[in-house]
Scaffold this motif. Structure first.
Motif, PDB file in Angstrom:
ATOM      1  N   GLN A  82       0.813  -1.199   0.000  1.00 53.99           N
ATOM      2  CA  GLN A  82       0.000   0.000   0.000  1.00 53.99           C
ATOM      3  C   GLN A  82       0.851   1.255   0.000  1.00 53.99           C
ATOM      4  OE1 GLN A  82      -2.485  -0.460   3.425  1.00 53.99           O
ATOM      5  NE2 GLN A  82      -3.472  -2.303   2.663  1.00 53.99           N
ATOM      6  N   ARG A  83       2.142   1.080   0.184  1.00 50.22           N
ATOM      7  CA  ARG A  83       3.023   2.243   0.191  1.00 50.22           C
ATOM      8  C   ARG A  83       3.511   2.554  -1.222  1.00 50.22           C
ATOM      9  NH1 ARG A  83       6.509   1.809   5.778  1.00 50.22           N
ATOM     10  NH2 ARG A  83       4.757   1.221   7.097  1.00 50.22           N
ATOM     11  N   ASN A  84       4.491   3.401  -1.265  1.00 50.78           N
ATOM     12  CA  ASN A  84       5.029   3.821  -2.557  1.00 50.78           C
ATOM     13  C   ASN A  84       5.632   2.647  -3.302  1.00 50.78           C
ATOM     14  OD1 ASN A  84       6.834   5.103  -4.565  1.00 50.78           O
ATOM     15  ND2 ASN A  84       6.159   6.971  -3.535  1.00 50.78           N
ATOM     16  N   ASN A  85       5.526   2.670  -4.614  1.00 47.58           N
ATOM     17  CA  ASN A  85       6.041   1.566  -5.414  1.00 47.58           C
ATOM     18  C   ASN A  85       7.554   1.555  -5.514  1.00 47.58           C
ATOM     19  OD1 ASN A  85       3.550   0.563  -5.939  1.00 47.58           O
ATOM     20  ND2 ASN A  85       3.301   1.625  -7.888  1.00 47.58           N
ATOM     21  N   LYS A  86       8.185   2.548  -5.022  1.00 45.81           N
ATOM     22  CA  LYS A  86       9.634   2.569  -5.081  1.00 45.81           C
ATOM     23  C   LYS A  86      10.188   1.567  -4.090  1.00 45.81           C
ATOM     24  CE  LYS A  86      10.061   7.353  -6.632  1.00 45.81           C
ATOM     25  NZ  LYS A  86      10.651   8.679  -6.354  1.00 45.81           N
TER      26      LYS A  86
ATOM     27  N   ASN B  66      16.764 -14.726 -14.533  1.00 44.09           N
ATOM     28  CA  ASN B  66      15.646 -14.348 -13.672  1.00 44.09           C
ATOM     29  C   ASN B  66      16.031 -14.556 -12.212  1.00 44.09           C
ATOM     30  OD1 ASN B  66      14.954 -17.110 -12.787  1.00 44.09           O
ATOM     31  ND2 ASN B  66      14.254 -17.392 -14.896  1.00 44.09           N
ATOM     32  N   VAL B  67      15.157 -14.123 -11.306  1.00 42.12           N
ATOM     33  CA  VAL B  67      15.513 -14.063  -9.890  1.00 42.12           C
ATOM     34  C   VAL B  67      15.784 -15.450  -9.320  1.00 42.12           C
ATOM     35  CG1 VAL B  67      14.728 -13.380  -7.600  1.00 42.12           C
ATOM     36  CG2 VAL B  67      14.217 -11.936  -9.567  1.00 42.12           C
TER      37      VAL B  67
ATOM     38  N   VAL C 183      13.183  -9.359  -2.769  1.00 37.42           N
ATOM     39  CA  VAL C 183      12.878 -10.328  -3.822  1.00 37.42           C
ATOM     40  C   VAL C 183      11.378 -10.405  -4.067  1.00 37.42           C
ATOM     41  CG1 VAL C 183      13.012 -12.757  -4.462  1.00 37.42           C
ATOM     42  CG2 VAL C 183      14.963 -11.661  -3.365  1.00 37.42           C
ATOM     43  N   ILE C 184      10.588 -10.467  -2.995  1.00 36.93           N
ATOM     44  CA  ILE C 184       9.131 -10.587  -3.162  1.00 36.93           C
ATOM     45  C   ILE C 184       8.559  -9.350  -3.827  1.00 36.93           C
ATOM     46  CG2 ILE C 184       6.949 -10.733  -1.902  1.00 36.93           C
ATOM     47  CD1 ILE C 184       8.294 -12.522   0.123  1.00 36.93           C
ATOM     48  N   LEU C 185       8.986  -8.177  -3.378  1.00 39.34           N
ATOM     49  CA  LEU C 185       8.449  -6.946  -3.954  1.00 39.34           C
ATOM     50  C   LEU C 185       8.889  -6.762  -5.402  1.00 39.34           C
ATOM     51  CD1 LEU C 185       8.884  -4.535  -0.921  1.00 39.34           C
ATOM     52  CD2 LEU C 185       6.752  -5.474  -1.831  1.00 39.34           C
ATOM     53  N   SER C 186      10.105  -7.178  -5.724  1.00 41.25           N
ATOM     54  CA  SER C 186      10.539  -7.061  -7.116  1.00 41.25           C
ATOM     55  C   SER C 186       9.747  -7.995  -8.014  1.00 41.25           C
ATOM     56  CB  SER C 186      12.032  -7.368  -7.219  1.00 41.25           C
ATOM     57  OG  SER C 186      12.284  -8.732  -6.949  1.00 41.25           O
ATOM     58  N   ARG C 187       9.343  -9.156  -7.506  1.00 39.12           N
ATOM     59  CA  ARG C 187       8.538 -10.087  -8.296  1.00 39.12           C
ATOM     60  C   ARG C 187       7.129  -9.540  -8.515  1.00 39.12           C
ATOM     61  NH1 ARG C 187      10.909 -14.083 -10.974  1.00 39.12           N
ATOM     62  NH2 ARG C 187       9.234 -15.584 -10.543  1.00 39.12           N
TER      63      ARG C 187
ATOM     64  N   LEU D 170       6.159  -6.055  -7.954  1.00 36.40           N
ATOM     65  CA  LEU D 170       6.062  -4.670  -8.377  1.00 36.40           C
ATOM     66  C   LEU D 170       7.068  -4.286  -9.447  1.00 36.40           C
ATOM     67  CD1 LEU D 170       5.779  -3.107  -4.801  1.00 36.40           C
ATOM     68  CD2 LEU D 170       3.934  -3.956  -6.264  1.00 36.40           C
ATOM     69  N   GLY D 171       8.049  -5.143  -9.672  1.00 35.91           N
ATOM     70  CA  GLY D 171       9.100  -4.792 -10.615  1.00 35.91           C
ATOM     71  C   GLY D 171      10.174  -3.957  -9.939  1.00 35.91           C
ATOM     72  N   GLY D 172      11.038  -3.362 -10.697  1.00 39.51           N
ATOM     73  CA  GLY D 172      12.121  -2.559 -10.145  1.00 39.51           C
ATOM     74  C   GLY D 172      13.467  -3.207 -10.404  1.00 39.51           C
ATOM     75  N   ASN D 173      14.509  -2.432 -10.152  1.00 40.89           N
ATOM     76  CA  ASN D 173      15.876  -2.890 -10.395  1.00 40.89           C
ATOM     77  C   ASN D 173      16.364  -3.623  -9.149  1.00 40.89           C
ATOM     78  OD1 ASN D 173      18.465  -3.317 -11.223  1.00 40.89           O
ATOM     79  ND2 ASN D 173      18.790  -1.220 -11.961  1.00 40.89           N
ATOM     80  N   LEU D 174      16.190  -4.930  -9.124  1.00 42.68           N
ATOM     81  CA  LEU D 174      16.566  -5.720  -7.963  1.00 42.68           C
ATOM     82  C   LEU D 174      18.071  -5.798  -7.792  1.00 42.68           C
ATOM     83  CD1 LEU D 174      15.723  -7.559  -5.615  1.00 42.68           C
ATOM     84  CD2 LEU D 174      15.700  -9.471  -7.225  1.00 42.68           C
ATOM     85  N   SER D 175      18.830  -5.799  -8.887  1.00 44.77           N
ATOM     86  CA  SER D 175      20.281  -5.954  -8.775  1.00 44.77           C
ATOM     87  C   SER D 175      20.907  -4.794  -8.005  1.00 44.77           C
ATOM     88  CB  SER D 175      20.901  -6.066 -10.169  1.00 44.77           C
ATOM     89  OG  SER D 175      20.629  -4.905 -10.935  1.00 44.77           O
ATOM     90  N   ASP D 176      20.451  -3.557  -8.265  1.00 47.30           N
ATOM     91  CA  ASP D 176      21.002  -2.418  -7.536  1.00 47.30           C
ATOM     92  C   ASP D 176      20.636  -2.481  -6.056  1.00 47.30           C
ATOM     93  OD1 ASP D 176      22.078  -1.485  -9.868  1.00 47.30           O
ATOM     94  OD2 ASP D 176      20.477  -0.040 -10.279  1.00 47.30           O
ATOM     95  N   THR D 177      19.414  -2.903  -5.780  1.00 50.72           N
ATOM     96  CA  THR D 177      18.985  -3.003  -4.384  1.00 50.72           C
ATOM     97  C   THR D 177      19.804  -4.031  -3.629  1.00 50.72           C
ATOM     98  OG1 THR D 177      16.724  -2.391  -5.032  1.00 50.72           O
ATOM     99  CG2 THR D 177      17.014  -3.430  -2.891  1.00 50.72           C
TER     100      THR D 177
END
Length: 323
Positions: free
Chosen positions: A56-60, A166-167, A224-228, A230-237
């Motif tokens: 429910q928070r920001n997608n970032k 993939n992840v 990992v769960i949020l990247s699956r 919501l998307g986003g650059n998981l490698s940088d995180t």
């Protein structure tokens, strides 16, 4: 009297057998089947309420992880069931408490035979001290075993993601590069086995390292769960997370080195005191034996021993490094 001595010997043997079983018999997870391991883990699955609030928070992704880190660091107290789970001790909390009581009773009974009230008062607390020390050692051993390979595992995952994997495949490939005895590899294997058995992806990934008391595991899981979802650059995180893990390792090792110096000085001082007492006993035995044979002098000796014991416990508690 003979019956009492036999009873004491039986209780001591029983306690020793239980301690040996706890130290060496509770870590045979690799010898059990993967299906039984998965069933045990799935019984204690973490709830997904935190994930729904994060959605429910920001997608970032970075903002969500920042809020998750605050939640993890301010979570509830370390309860006894949590300690037993993190130590991988498969016993009910009531058994742990009973062992504490039994050890204390045996210690009080033995102290009542040979010593006076100063030692008797301290022996009451021997049960909790011994059992809590053992479970703390087990937790710390699993933490260090996981923390040893965790930063390199995260860097391997980042490398795999940046070359296009993939992840799940990246996590599997990164784990295969670790030592077969690695605890990180074991946790990844369990996660992949859950996926193969049809467990949902969120629950499978969410159970990663749930019985290890490591502060950065939850951040990896949520990333990992949020990247699956919501998307986003998981490698940088994950790259930033690996840097954070390495920095904490460095600060922790530096703190432990500084603390070890202080702890070592305490033992050196104690060794000097014992050596002086031994020297006096050899050169002038009457000075020592007269005090021991006198009732008040014997109480003073016991009080000194109790004071040293409490001081050692206090120093260890003050210099304890929290993970």
């Amino acid at each position: 009297m003979n019956i009492l001595i036999l009873g004491i010997m039986f209780l001591v043997c029983l306690i020793a057998g239980v301690i040996v079983y706890l130290l060496f018999g509770m870590t045979k997870s690799k010898k059990t089947s993967s299906k039984s391991q998965i069933q045990n883990i799935m019984q204690a699955q973490r709830s997904n309420g935190n994930l729904s609030r994060a959605e429910q928070r920001n997608n970032k992704l970075d903002k969500v992880l920042l809020s998750t880190e605050k939640k993890v660091t301010t979570s509830g107290d370390m309860t006894l069931p949590k300690k037993l789970r993190y130590a991988r001790w498969k016993m009910p909390p009531i058994v742990f408490i009973v062992l504490q009581v039994v050890i204390s009773l045996v210690a009080v009974f033995m102290a009542n035979i040979f010593f006076d009230w100063p030692i008797i008062c301290v022996s009451i607390f021997l049960g909790p001290i011994i059992m809590n020390s053992l479970v703390g050692m087990a937790m710390n051993r699993r933490f260090k075993s996981f923390d040893k390979d965790y930063p390199s595992f995260l860097l391997n995952v980042v490398s795999m993601l940046r070359i296009g994997m993939n992840v799940v495949t990246a996590i599997q490939s990164a784990a295969e590069g670790l030592n077969p005895e690695s605890l990180v590899r074991e946790e990844v294997t369990l996660m992949l086995d859950r996926l193969k058995l049809g467990v949902s992806e969120d629950k499978s990934i969410g159970a990663f390292g749930e019985d290890i008391n490591h502060p950065e595991i939850e951040l990896f899981v949520q990333a990992v769960i949020l990247s699956r979802r919501l998307g986003g650059n998981l490698s940088d995180t994950l790259d930033r997370l690996s840097q954070q893990v390495r920095k904490r390792q460095f600060f922790r090792s530096s703190a432990e080195a500084a603390v070890s110096l202080q702890r070592g000085s305490i033992w050196v001082i104690l060794g000097i005191m014992v050596s002086l007492e031994g020297y006096i006993l050899v050169t002038s035995p009457d000075l020592i034996m007269t005090a021991i044979n006198d009732d008040f002098g014997w109480l003073v000796w016991q009080g000194a021993v109790v004071t040293i014991f409490i001081g050692i416990l206090w120093v260890r508690q003050v210099t304890k490094i929290k993970v």
